[in-house]
Scaffold this motif. Structure first.
Motif, PDB file in Angstrom:
ATOM      1  N   MET A 134       0.826  -1.210   0.000  1.00  0.00           N
ATOM      2  CA  MET A 134       0.000   0.000   0.000  1.00  0.00           C
ATOM      3  C   MET A 134       0.860   1.260   0.000  1.00  0.00           C
ATOM      4  N   ILE A 135       1.978   1.203   0.725  1.00  0.00           N
ATOM      5  CA  ILE A 135       2.895   2.344   0.717  1.00  0.00           C
ATOM      6  C   ILE A 135       3.461   2.547  -0.690  1.00  0.00           C
ATOM      7  N   ALA A 136       3.837   1.442  -1.330  1.00  0.00           N
ATOM      8  CA  ALA A 136       4.377   1.531  -2.687  1.00  0.00           C
ATOM      9  C   ALA A 136       3.346   2.137  -3.642  1.00  0.00           C
ATOM     10  N   VAL A 137       2.099   1.706  -3.527  1.00  0.00           N
ATOM     11  CA  VAL A 137       1.040   2.237  -4.384  1.00  0.00           C
ATOM     12  C   VAL A 137       0.855   3.728  -4.146  1.00  0.00           C
ATOM     13  N   SER A 138       0.857   4.134  -2.880  1.00  0.00           N
ATOM     14  CA  SER A 138       0.650   5.549  -2.563  1.00  0.00           C
ATOM     15  C   SER A 138       1.764   6.428  -3.098  1.00  0.00           C
ATOM     16  N   LEU A 139       2.953   5.831  -3.300  1.00  0.00           N
ATOM     17  CA  LEU A 139       4.095   6.586  -3.816  1.00  0.00           C
ATOM     18  C   LEU A 139       4.322   6.345  -5.310  1.00  0.00           C
ATOM     19  N   ASN A 140       3.356   5.675  -5.951  1.00  0.00           N
ATOM     20  CA  ASN A 140       3.466   5.343  -7.377  1.00  0.00           C
ATOM     21  C   ASN A 140       4.738   4.551  -7.667  1.00  0.00           C
ATOM     22  N   ASP A 141       5.080   3.683  -6.737  1.00  0.00           N
ATOM     23  CA  ASP A 141       6.275   2.853  -6.888  1.00  0.00           C
ATOM     24  C   ASP A 141       5.849   1.467  -7.352  1.00  0.00           C
ATOM     25  N   THR A 142       6.669   0.817  -8.150  1.00  0.00           N
ATOM     26  CA  THR A 142       6.356  -0.527  -8.648  1.00  0.00           C
ATOM     27  C   THR A 142       7.068  -1.610  -7.851  1.00  0.00           C
ATOM     28  N   LYS A 143       7.802  -1.216  -6.823  1.00  0.00           N
ATOM     29  CA  LYS A 143       8.528  -2.211  -6.036  1.00  0.00           C
ATOM     30  C   LYS A 143       8.347  -1.965  -4.545  1.00  0.00           C
ATOM     31  N   ILE A 144       8.417  -3.075  -3.802  1.00  0.00           N
ATOM     32  CA  ILE A 144       8.385  -3.008  -2.343  1.00  0.00           C
ATOM     33  C   ILE A 144       9.815  -3.034  -1.837  1.00  0.00           C
ATOM     34  N   THR A 145      10.197  -2.042  -1.072  1.00  0.00           N
ATOM     35  CA  THR A 145      11.571  -1.957  -0.572  1.00  0.00           C
ATOM     36  C   THR A 145      11.629  -2.385   0.899  1.00  0.00           C
ATOM     37  N   ARG A 146      12.833  -2.593   1.388  1.00  0.00           N
ATOM     38  CA  ARG A 146      13.015  -2.907   2.797  1.00  0.00           C
ATOM     39  C   ARG A 146      12.504  -1.759   3.669  1.00  0.00           C
TER      40      ARG A 146
END
Length: 244
Positions: free
Chosen positions: A227-239
């Motif tokens: 959900m954090i990745a989506v909110s930041l328009n990111d395509t990857k989940i980071t540590r």
């Protein structure tokens, strides 16, 4: 369960019980997402092979019946008595082709374990049994909730002999390491994001320690990071997302 539903034979009751975070909701979500159990429109109205409801808290049989009818998009009236509500529940479950009734947080419908509540417990057991053994439209039931569900089931033989109880407990390292790896691998595929590798390096240990071995919490942490990745328009989940 699915085979019995398709064959339309006498219902059985699957009871998933365990502490919060054990993974009950994750399992229910997986079952609800099966394509063959998705609702669909027909010329005669809505068909729902699977119906999911959450037992409200506090919960009575009347309140549970109201909740089921609401999920079936059937208008209810406060003037209806409990037996009238459940007559409509059974009729509408059949009319909409419900094969599996899934009741989450089912422990909410159970009374306190006192002698004055024995009649209430018996009414709940009789109501569930009526759905299971209906000759016209038998229903397969899934109950999910706290461990008191198992005690309720085994105290009512007419339900117990038609039930299968599964306790979901925490996993332990190193004994269950392979189970954790399989779960994290499947979770990674389901999310569909690029990840730092849930099953690589120290990631399994991090998930295990943060969740205390509860797979439901592992899934929750991963979904929150997504959900954090989506909110930041990111395509990857980071540590970093996993750590927040």
């Amino acid at each position: 369960l699915l085979d019995r539903a398709e064959a339309r034979i006498e219902g059985s009751c699957l009871v998933l019980h365990g502490r919060t975070g054990a993974g009950k909701t994750h399992i229910l979500r997986g079952l609800r997402q099966k394509r063959s159990l998705k609702g669909y429109e027909t010329s005669e109205g809505m068909r729902r092979p699977l119906l999911w409801v959450e037992a409200p808290a506090p919960c009575t049989l009347r309140a549970l019946g109201d909740e089921i009818l609401t999920r079936l998009d059937y208008p209810t009236a406060y003037s209806l008595r409990e037996h009238q509500i459940w007559s409509r529940v059974r009729a509408n479950l059949a009319a909409q082709g419900v094969q599996i009734l899934m009741i989450d947080e089912a422990h909410n419908m159970l009374p306190a374990e006192t002698s004055s509540d024995l009649k209430t417990a018996r009414k709940i057991a009789d109501t569930l049994k009526a759905l299971l053994v209906s000759e016209e439209h038998p229903i397969q039931i899934v109950l999910s909730g706290a461990n008191m569900l198992r005690r309720f089931v085994i105290s009512h033989p007419e339900i117990q002999r038609r039930s299968h109880c599964i306790e979901l407990s925490e996993l332990k390292f190193p004994r269950d390491r392979q189970s954790v790896l399989r779960f994290l691998g499947g979770l990674e595929q389901t999310l569909g994001f690029s990840t730092p590798g849930f099953t690589k390096a120290d990631m399994p240990d991090r998930f295990y320690l943060a969740s205390r071995g509860l797979v439901g919490r592992m899934a929750f942490f991963a979904q929150e990071a997504a959900m954090i990745a989506v909110s930041l328009n990111d395509t990857k989940i980071t540590r970093e997302y996993l750590g927040e």
